[in-house]
Scaffold this motif. Structure first.
Motif, short mmCIF file in Angstrom:
data_model
loop_
_atom_site.label_atom_id
_atom_site.label_comp_id
_atom_site.label_asym_id
_atom_site.label_seq_id
_atom_site.Cartn_x
_atom_site.Cartn_y
_atom_site.Cartn_z
N VAL A 68 -7.03 -11.31 -13.34
CA VAL A 68 -5.37 -11.59 -13.55
C VAL A 68 -4.67 -10.86 -12.76
O VAL A 68 -4.86 -9.72 -13.07
N MET A 69 -3.56 -11.28 -12.18
CA MET A 69 -2.61 -10.49 -11.42
C MET A 69 -1.26 -10.96 -11.51
O MET A 69 -0.98 -11.87 -11.56
N SER A 70 -0.32 -9.95 -11.52
CA SER A 70 1.14 -10.16 -11.95
C SER A 70 1.66 -10.76 -10.34
O SER A 70 1.30 -10.58 -9.13
N PRO A 89 -13.64 -13.79 -8.56
CA PRO A 89 -13.91 -12.43 -8.25
C PRO A 89 -13.65 -11.94 -6.85
O PRO A 89 -13.58 -10.95 -6.43
N SER A 90 -13.90 -13.10 -6.08
CA SER A 90 -13.72 -12.64 -4.43
C SER A 90 -12.24 -12.84 -4.19
O SER A 90 -11.97 -12.60 -2.83
N GLY A 91 -11.44 -13.06 -4.97
CA GLY A 91 -9.98 -13.17 -4.72
C GLY A 91 -9.43 -14.66 -4.50
O GLY A 91 -8.24 -14.73 -3.77
N CYS A 92 -9.94 -15.90 -4.52
CA CYS A 92 -9.63 -16.89 -4.61
C CYS A 92 -8.65 -17.46 -5.68
O CYS A 92 -8.87 -17.19 -6.84
N PRO A 114 -4.80 -7.57 -1.87
CA PRO A 114 -5.89 -7.00 -0.77
C PRO A 114 -6.16 -5.60 -1.36
O PRO A 114 -7.43 -5.34 -1.38
N LEU A 115 -5.10 -4.89 -1.80
CA LEU A 115 -5.64 -3.45 -2.41
C LEU A 115 -6.47 -3.40 -3.51
O LEU A 115 -7.33 -2.75 -3.75
N PHE A 116 -5.67 -4.45 -4.51
CA PHE A 116 -6.37 -4.59 -5.80
C PHE A 116 -7.78 -4.77 -5.70
O PHE A 116 -8.91 -4.26 -6.28
N LEU A 117 -8.11 -5.83 -4.76
CA LEU A 117 -9.56 -6.24 -4.74
C LEU A 117 -10.43 -5.14 -4.14
O LEU A 117 -11.58 -5.18 -4.53
N LYS A 118 -9.75 -4.47 -3.26
CA LYS A 118 -10.53 -2.86 -2.63
C LYS A 118 -11.16 -2.30 -3.73
O LYS A 118 -12.22 -1.69 -3.86
N ALA A 119 -10.30 -2.02 -4.89
CA ALA A 119 -10.52 -1.17 -6.07
C ALA A 119 -11.64 -1.81 -6.95
O ALA A 119 -12.50 -1.19 -7.17
N TYR A 120 -11.36 -3.10 -6.99
CA TYR A 120 -12.36 -3.92 -7.57
C TYR A 120 -13.87 -3.97 -7.17
O TYR A 120 -14.78 -3.56 -7.57
N LEU A 121 -13.89 -4.25 -5.80
CA LEU A 121 -15.10 -4.04 -5.07
C LEU A 121 -15.83 -2.78 -5.10
O LEU A 121 -17.10 -2.69 -5.15
N ASN A 176 2.59 5.52 4.34
CA ASN A 176 3.21 4.39 3.86
C ASN A 176 3.14 3.49 5.17
O ASN A 176 3.34 3.76 6.41
N THR A 177 3.32 2.25 4.91
CA THR A 177 3.61 1.33 5.99
C THR A 177 4.70 0.36 5.83
O THR A 177 5.14 0.06 4.48
N ALA A 178 5.08 -0.69 6.65
CA ALA A 178 6.15 -1.52 6.28
C ALA A 178 5.90 -2.61 5.56
O ALA A 178 6.54 -3.03 4.51
N TYR A 179 4.44 -3.15 5.33
CA TYR A 179 4.24 -3.90 4.31
C TYR A 179 3.01 -3.48 3.66
O TYR A 179 2.12 -2.87 4.01
N GLU A 180 2.78 -3.73 2.32
CA GLU A 180 2.01 -3.43 1.53
C GLU A 180 0.38 -3.78 1.83
O GLU A 180 -0.34 -2.76 1.64
N ARG A 181 0.21 -5.03 2.41
CA ARG A 181 -1.24 -5.26 2.82
C ARG A 181 -1.53 -4.53 3.74
O ARG A 181 -2.80 -4.34 4.03
N GLU A 182 -0.77 -3.78 4.62
CA GLU A 182 -1.03 -3.11 5.59
C GLU A 182 -1.54 -1.62 5.47
O GLU A 182 -2.34 -0.91 6.23
N LEU A 183 -1.56 -1.38 3.80
CA LEU A 183 -2.06 -0.04 3.32
C LEU A 183 -3.60 -0.46 3.13
O LEU A 183 -4.39 0.41 2.86
N THR A 184 -4.19 -1.58 3.15
CA THR A 184 -5.44 -1.63 2.63
C THR A 184 -6.57 -0.79 3.06
O THR A 184 -7.54 -0.48 2.48
N ASP A 185 -6.42 -1.02 4.65
CA ASP A 185 -7.62 -0.24 5.21
C ASP A 185 -7.61 1.35 4.93
O ASP A 185 -8.47 1.98 4.64
N ALA A 186 -6.34 1.83 5.02
CA ALA A 186 -6.22 3.36 4.56
C ALA A 186 -6.81 3.60 3.05
O ALA A 186 -7.33 4.49 2.85
#
Ligand SMILES: CSCCC(=O)C(=O)COP(=O)(O)O
Ligand SMILES: [Zn+2]
Length: 439
Positions: A68-70, A89-92, A114-121, A176-186
């Protein structure tokens, strides 16, 4: 039925019935309650920050539990259970909120997904909190070059998984990056590089914190925020939060050891890296003096003859011999005790080496600090390290200190009165540090 068997694994049934089940609804409600509570703490104000929780169901292994996500860009304190997204669980997306009338924006799931899914995975988390708490933002600014936040000897460290009062808590900082999703790899790289961490700071932005359950994530989030707040206050008091005694921040040449201003601003208003540098001696600093006196020097003394014989024809050794000839010539002219004439090359290799050995032994006995001797010793030590006849030693706190300084953007270099070769081959630790970090 709360769960079905699939490929031998229990998976959350994504039937409408399950999506409307008590565990899912309870989690939606919990999430909206926590959004309100975290808003009160300043963690999710201005629509920033976000939360996600897995739907706990005893009959389903955590990796298969629903998420569940906000929603994104909304007043987090006004969220109701129906505003939440439910993901597989895979983010669909399995369930999305209904649009609301103007002035609400069309619904969208958190940019943090996408960042939350990394922590889950990567960490099998049960919940993840992304906070914009002011303290988690400012603490990354105290040293703009630092890649880690470190603190020790604070009771609240015990609230962080795997840590005791005396432990050093290390939290990686990503840029930090311009967009939240761009933080995913770091974020993923930091999770990988810091196996013990349960949080990643984002410079000038906030923090991602995860735990086995929502309670665990929340408890840790409270402790992290407390520790950041304490660090900022200690810094304001001129106290060093990173050391066990939290004593005054030390000044080196007018600069603090935890300088806020780790760089200088040039005429283009760009920050240039500071020139702060630590010059390390080897003997007695990184390495016990006994290693030099009891291991290195005897090794050089005992291997002069063998080294010269084995490498006699090489340019390097011929160069060493040339230096020694000049030195011995001077010594003979000045009547230095122990100096003996070196026969010309055509006298034969054995005779030349015998004379060289006699001179070198006399130089070592007199503890002479001369280039001709140091250069030859350096080459003998290098061969010893390369052949694994010598194995270097550093004090046990050296590797961690090197990494800490490097992470803080402090340049580290080595200086020693013994030859260059003695320290780059001193240990794998120093060699790796030298080559990989290219200090
Ligand atoms: C002022 S919020 C900017 C975006 C951000 O950093 C953030 O955490 C927003 O997360 P959301 O869940 O609202 O997409
Ligand atoms: Zn954010």
């Amino acid at each position: 039925m709360a769960a079905v068997a699939l490929n031998g694994l229990k998976m959350a049934a994504t039937s409408q019935a399950y999506l409307e089940s008590t565990p899912v609804n309870d989690t939606r409600k919990l999430l909206s309650d926590l959004c309100r509570h975290f808003y009160g703490l300043g963690w999710v104000s201005g629509t920033g920050g976000s939360i996600t929780i897995k739907v706990h169901d005893e009959s389903i292994p955590k990796p298969q539990q629903l998420i569940v996500m906000s929603p994104s860009g909304v007043q987090k304190e006004r969220m109701v259970p129906e505003d939440m997204y439910v993901l597989s669980p895979s983010g669909c997306f399995l369930s999305s909120p209904s649009p609301k009338p103007y002035p609400n924006k069309p619904p969208k799931c958190s940019d943090c997904a996408p960042l939350f899914l990394k922590a889950y995975l990567m960490r099998n988390a049960g919940a993840v909190i992304h906070s914009h708490g002011m303290e988690s933002c400012i603490v990354t600014m105290i040293d703009p070059l630092s890649k880690e936040f470190r603190i020790t000897h604070m009771e609240m460290i015990k609230g962080i998984q795997g840590h005791g009062y005396y432990d050093e808590l290390v939290v990686p900082i990503i840029e930090n990056t311009a967009y939240e999703r761009e933080l995913t790899d770091a974020l993923a790289e930091a999770i990988e590089a810091y196996p013990k961490t349960t949080a990643v700071l984002v410079r000038n932005h906030g923090i991602y914190i995860w735990g086995d359950s929502w309670i665990h994530a929340k408890t840790q989030a409270e402790c992290y925020h407390y520790l950041f707040d304490a660090a900022i206050k200690l810094y304001q008091l001129g106290l060093d939060w990173s050391t066990p005694d939290h004593g005054p921040i030390k000044k080196y040449g007018g600069k603090t050891n935890m300088s806020v201003k780790a760089g200088t601003v040039n005429s283009n208003h760009e920050t240039e890296p500071s020139r702060r540098c630590i010059v390390l001696d080897i003997e007695g600093t990184t390495t016990p003096i006994s290693f030099v006196t009891d291991v290195l020097f005897p090794f050089a003394r005992n291997n002069v003859s063998r080294h010269l014989a084995a490498t006699y024809e090489t340019d390097e050794t011929q160069d060493d011999i040339k230096l020694l000839r000049t030195q011995v010539q001077n010594d003979l002219e000045q009547g230095i005790v122990g100096a003996v004439p070196i026969p010309p090359d055509d006298a034969g290799k054995e005779e030349v080496i015998a004379a060289l050995v006699a001179n070198v032994e006399a130089m070592i006995k007199a503890d002479r600090k001369i280039t001709a001797l140091k250069q030859l010793q350096g080459h003998i030590w290098r061969t010893g390290f390369q052949n694994n006849e010598l194995e270097g030693v550093v004090f046990e706190d050296v590797p961690e200190a090197l990494q800490k300084w490097h992470a803080s953007g402090i340049k580290v270099t080595l200086a020693s009165y013994v030859s260059f070769y003695s320290f780059i081959f001193l240990t794998d630790v120093l060699l790796t540090f030298y080559v990989v970090l290219n200090f």
